[in-house]
Design a protein around this motif. Structure first.
Motif, short mmCIF file in Angstrom:
data_model
loop_
_atom_site.label_atom_id
_atom_site.label_comp_id
_atom_site.label_asym_id
_atom_site.label_seq_id
_atom_site.Cartn_x
_atom_site.Cartn_y
_atom_site.Cartn_z
N VAL A 33 52.76 76.17 65.32
CA VAL A 33 53.57 77.37 65.29
C VAL A 33 55.04 77.01 65.48
N GLN A 34 55.94 77.78 64.89
CA GLN A 34 57.37 77.55 65.04
C GLN A 34 57.87 78.06 66.39
N PRO A 35 58.95 77.49 66.91
CA PRO A 35 59.53 78.01 68.15
C PRO A 35 59.80 79.51 68.03
N GLY A 36 59.47 80.24 69.09
CA GLY A 36 59.60 81.68 69.09
C GLY A 36 58.38 82.42 68.58
N GLY A 37 57.42 81.69 68.04
CA GLY A 37 56.21 82.29 67.52
C GLY A 37 55.18 82.55 68.59
N LYS A 46 32.30 90.37 75.68
CA LYS A 46 32.15 89.22 74.80
C LYS A 46 32.10 87.90 75.56
N ASN A 47 32.11 87.95 76.89
CA ASN A 47 32.09 86.74 77.72
C ASN A 47 33.19 85.76 77.29
N THR A 48 34.38 86.29 77.14
CA THR A 48 35.49 85.50 76.60
C THR A 48 36.77 85.73 77.41
N ALA A 49 37.48 84.65 77.66
CA ALA A 49 38.81 84.72 78.25
C ALA A 49 39.84 84.42 77.17
N HIS A 50 41.04 84.98 77.32
CA HIS A 50 42.09 84.81 76.32
C HIS A 50 43.40 84.39 76.99
N LEU A 51 44.23 83.73 76.22
CA LEU A 51 45.58 83.42 76.63
C LEU A 51 46.51 83.79 75.48
N GLN A 52 47.25 84.88 75.64
CA GLN A 52 48.23 85.29 74.65
C GLN A 52 49.54 84.59 74.96
N MET A 53 50.05 83.82 74.00
CA MET A 53 51.25 83.03 74.20
C MET A 53 52.34 83.53 73.25
N ASN A 54 53.42 84.04 73.83
CA ASN A 54 54.55 84.56 73.05
C ASN A 54 55.80 83.73 73.32
N ASP A 55 56.76 83.84 72.41
CA ASP A 55 58.03 83.11 72.54
C ASP A 55 57.78 81.64 72.86
N LEU A 56 56.96 81.01 72.06
CA LEU A 56 56.59 79.62 72.32
C LEU A 56 57.76 78.67 72.15
N LYS A 57 57.79 77.65 72.99
CA LYS A 57 58.84 76.64 72.99
C LYS A 57 58.24 75.27 72.72
N PRO A 58 59.05 74.31 72.23
CA PRO A 58 58.52 72.96 72.02
C PRO A 58 57.89 72.36 73.27
N GLU A 59 58.40 72.72 74.44
CA GLU A 59 57.86 72.21 75.69
C GLU A 59 56.44 72.71 75.97
N ASP A 60 55.99 73.73 75.23
CA ASP A 60 54.63 74.23 75.39
C ASP A 60 53.60 73.40 74.62
N SER A 84 56.68 73.45 66.85
CA SER A 84 57.68 72.64 66.16
C SER A 84 58.18 73.38 64.92
N SER A 85 59.43 73.11 64.55
CA SER A 85 59.99 73.66 63.33
C SER A 85 59.67 72.80 62.12
#
Length: 114
Positions: A12-16, A75-89, A113-114
């Motif tokens: 994903v691109q930064p900010g995605g 659904k026996n499921t955990a989620h992690l919603q990640m917004n405004d992603l950075k290269p450090e992630d 990464s871009s």
């Protein structure tokens, strides 16, 4: 043996945004705490976010305000919603669950990464 299977990683691109999922082989109500860890090359595995069976959440300072952890008991499921992603992630993200012992998923790669 409990199985945890992660999915949703990718490039994903930064900010995605990305949404990670962790499917458990039994009811997630049996786990007092579920969470996500991540490990980048050359670095130690670090805690990203946790959620208790009661719904209380906690986040690493580096992701606070950008990431959201949740549980879907149907659904026996955990989620992690990640917004405004950075290269450090960029890292391999691992699902984690704790009852009387700790369980780990196989990991899913997230690359920002871009």
């Amino acid at each position: 043996q409990v199985q945890l299977v992660e999915s949703g990683g990718g490039l994903v691109q930064p900010g995605g945004s990305l949404r990670l999922s962790c499917a458990a082989s039994r009811s997630i109500w049996s786990f007092a705490i579920m969470g996500w860890y991540r490990q980048a090359p050359g670095k130690q595995r670090e805690l990203v976010a946790t959620i208790t069976s009661g719904g209380s959440t906690d986040y690493a300072d580096s992701v606070k305000g950008r990431f959201t952890i949740s549980r879907d008991s149907v659904k026996n499921t955990a989620h992690l919603q990640m917004n405004d992603l950075k290269p450090e992630d960029t890292a391999v993200y691992y699902c984690h669950a704790t009852s009387s012992r700790a369980y780990w998923g196989q990991g899913t790669q997230v690359t920002v990464s871009s």
